[in-house]
Design a protein around this motif. Structure first.
Motif, PDB file in Angstrom:
ATOM      1  N   PRO A  22       0.840  -1.204   0.000  1.00 51.81           N
ATOM      2  CA  PRO A  22       0.000   0.000   0.000  1.00 51.81           C
ATOM      3  C   PRO A  22       0.869   1.245   0.000  1.00 51.81           C
ATOM      4  CG  PRO A  22       0.029  -1.024   2.168  1.00 51.81           C
ATOM      5  CD  PRO A  22       0.678  -1.988   1.225  1.00 51.81           C
ATOM      6  N   SER A  23       0.334   2.306  -0.528  1.00 49.35           N
ATOM      7  CA  SER A  23       1.084   3.553  -0.599  1.00 49.35           C
ATOM      8  C   SER A  23       1.275   4.145   0.790  1.00 49.35           C
ATOM      9  CB  SER A  23       0.343   4.555  -1.482  1.00 49.35           C
ATOM     10  OG  SER A  23      -0.889   4.912  -0.873  1.00 49.35           O
ATOM     11  N   THR A  24       2.252   5.043   0.898  1.00 48.16           N
ATOM     12  CA  THR A  24       2.534   5.711   2.169  1.00 48.16           C
ATOM     13  C   THR A  24       1.314   6.496   2.649  1.00 48.16           C
ATOM     14  OG1 THR A  24       4.860   5.915   1.560  1.00 48.16           O
ATOM     15  CG2 THR A  24       4.061   7.321   3.345  1.00 48.16           C
ATOM     16  N   LYS A  25       0.599   7.110   1.727  1.00 48.95           N
ATOM     17  CA  LYS A  25      -0.597   7.873   2.069  1.00 48.95           C
ATOM     18  C   LYS A  25      -1.666   6.979   2.677  1.00 48.95           C
ATOM     19  CE  LYS A  25      -4.042  10.978   0.079  1.00 48.95           C
ATOM     20  NZ  LYS A  25      -4.510  11.663  -1.149  1.00 48.95           N
ATOM     21  N   THR A  26      -1.823   5.789   2.083  1.00 46.20           N
ATOM     22  CA  THR A  26      -2.823   4.844   2.578  1.00 46.20           C
ATOM     23  C   THR A  26      -2.481   4.384   3.993  1.00 46.20           C
ATOM     24  OG1 THR A  26      -3.250   4.051   0.329  1.00 46.20           O
ATOM     25  CG2 THR A  26      -3.971   2.647   2.144  1.00 46.20           C
ATOM     26  N   VAL A  27      -1.196   4.105   4.225  1.00 43.59           N
ATOM     27  CA  VAL A  27      -0.744   3.657   5.550  1.00 43.59           C
ATOM     28  C   VAL A  27      -0.987   4.743   6.582  1.00 43.59           C
ATOM     29  CG1 VAL A  27       1.265   3.001   6.921  1.00 43.59           C
ATOM     30  CG2 VAL A  27       0.969   2.059   4.628  1.00 43.59           C
ATOM     31  N   LYS A  28      -0.670   5.986   6.234  1.00 44.05           N
ATOM     32  CA  LYS A  28      -0.859   7.095   7.168  1.00 44.05           C
ATOM     33  C   LYS A  28      -2.335   7.276   7.512  1.00 44.05           C
ATOM     34  CE  LYS A  28       3.239   9.851   6.037  1.00 44.05           C
ATOM     35  NZ  LYS A  28       3.743  11.141   5.507  1.00 44.05           N
ATOM     36  N   MET A  29      -3.202   7.138   6.491  1.00 43.54           N
ATOM     37  CA  MET A  29      -4.641   7.274   6.733  1.00 43.54           C
ATOM     38  C   MET A  29      -5.130   6.169   7.665  1.00 43.54           C
ATOM     39  SD  MET A  29      -6.156   8.346   2.973  1.00 43.54           S
ATOM     40  CE  MET A  29      -7.821   8.176   3.593  1.00 43.54           C
ATOM     41  N   ALA A  30      -4.617   4.944   7.454  1.00 42.05           N
ATOM     42  CA  ALA A  30      -5.006   3.816   8.296  1.00 42.05           C
ATOM     43  C   ALA A  30      -4.543   4.027   9.734  1.00 42.05           C
ATOM     44  CB  ALA A  30      -4.424   2.511   7.748  1.00 42.05           C
ATOM     45  N   ASP A  31      -3.319   4.543   9.900  1.00 45.21           N
ATOM     46  CA  ASP A  31      -2.783   4.819  11.236  1.00 45.21           C
ATOM     47  C   ASP A  31      -3.617   5.888  11.941  1.00 45.21           C
ATOM     48  OD1 ASP A  31      -0.805   2.962  10.909  1.00 45.21           O
ATOM     49  OD2 ASP A  31       0.752   4.409  10.346  1.00 45.21           O
ATOM     50  N   THR A  32      -3.992   6.915  11.178  1.00 40.25           N
ATOM     51  CA  THR A  32      -4.800   7.993  11.755  1.00 40.25           C
ATOM     52  C   THR A  32      -6.158   7.486  12.193  1.00 40.25           C
ATOM     53  OG1 THR A  32      -3.694   9.637  10.355  1.00 40.25           O
ATOM     54  CG2 THR A  32      -5.812  10.257  11.329  1.00 40.25           C
ATOM     55  N   ASN A  33      -6.783   6.661  11.357  1.00 37.76           N
ATOM     56  CA  ASN A  33      -8.088   6.092  11.701  1.00 37.76           C
ATOM     57  C   ASN A  33      -7.992   5.207  12.936  1.00 37.76           C
ATOM     58  OD1 ASN A  33      -9.279   7.360   9.515  1.00 37.76           O
ATOM     59  ND2 ASN A  33      -9.050   5.598   8.147  1.00 37.76           N
ATOM     60  N   LEU A  34      -6.895   4.442  13.031  1.00 34.45           N
ATOM     61  CA  LEU A  34      -6.702   3.563  14.181  1.00 34.45           C
ATOM     62  C   LEU A  34      -6.516   4.373  15.463  1.00 34.45           C
ATOM     63  CD1 LEU A  34      -6.317   0.731  15.325  1.00 34.45           C
ATOM     64  CD2 LEU A  34      -3.882   0.885  14.719  1.00 34.45           C
TER      65      LEU A  34
END
Length: 206
Positions: A22-34
């Motif tokens: 997954p892209s870095t942006k996707t990972v960051k969004m997932a981390d933020t949601n978590l």
């Protein structure tokens, strides 16, 4: 089964045959949601804990009272009333008791504590204020707290005892320990106090 377009497969698979990372942006969004989810769960847990504390505000736990072994149901209200009369010298406590019952699992040779709900916080404190009369007996009276807070208090009891042995004023309020008016946050709290005391002593002597 429909055929998969080769170009589509190439887009979905990397050159080594594994799915693309997954892209870095996707990972960051997932981390933020978590993180947001964890924050919300924490807020809910704290709210539930406060509600539990509020519901237990008028309660006391009585330890060491022998359990009735007969066939009839144990009258815990009368048991507490007699206990307060005999050991605390408090008369007619039953008029301030809404309900009382044993809690916990039965274990051989052990008496389960009795939880008592009083009609008001004032009535509860009247009984708790006399708990000191039970020192050096097999009985004890404690406030009731949710399990999480009770575990936190257990960890703080040895520190409270150590502070008092050092001649300091230590008080445990729910799950917070105060030593000489300062909240205990770790071993460094006591060390800082000792350093301050030594400095003040040296200035006085000098």
């Amino acid at each position: 089964m429909p055929k998969t377009d080769k170009s589509d497969r190439k887009r979905r698979l990397s050159s080594d045959g594994n799915t693309p990372k997954p892209s870095t942006k996707t990972v960051k969004m997932a981390d933020t949601n978590l993180e947001d989810m964890v924050d919300k769960i924490t807020v809910i847990a704290e709210a539930v804990q406060k509600l539990q504390c509020r519901s237990m505000r008028d309660n006391l736990l009585f330890f060491g009272l022998a359990e009735y072994k007969g066939n009839r149901k144990e009258d815990c209200v009368r048991l507490i009333d007699d206990f307060c009369d005999d050991l605390l010298r408090l008369r007619n406590v039953k008029q301030d008791i809404e309900r009382a019952h044993r809690i916990g699992r039965r274990r051989n040779g052990e008496c389960r504590p009795v939880v008592v709900k009083f009609s008001s916080f004032r009535a509860r404190e009247k009984v708790r204020a006399n708990a000191g009369k039970l020192v050096d007996t097999r009985y004890a009276i404690q406030e009731q707290f949710p399990r999480v807070i009770q575990e936190q208090r257990k960890q703080l009891y040895p520190i409270l005892k150590e502070a008092r042995n050092r001649g300091k004023k230590a008080t445990l309020v729910v799950n917070r320990l105060y030593i000489d008016g300062e909240e205990y946050t770790g071993p460094e709290t006591l060390e800082a106090m000792e350093t301050t005391n030594r400095e003040n002593h040296d200035e006085t002597v000098g």
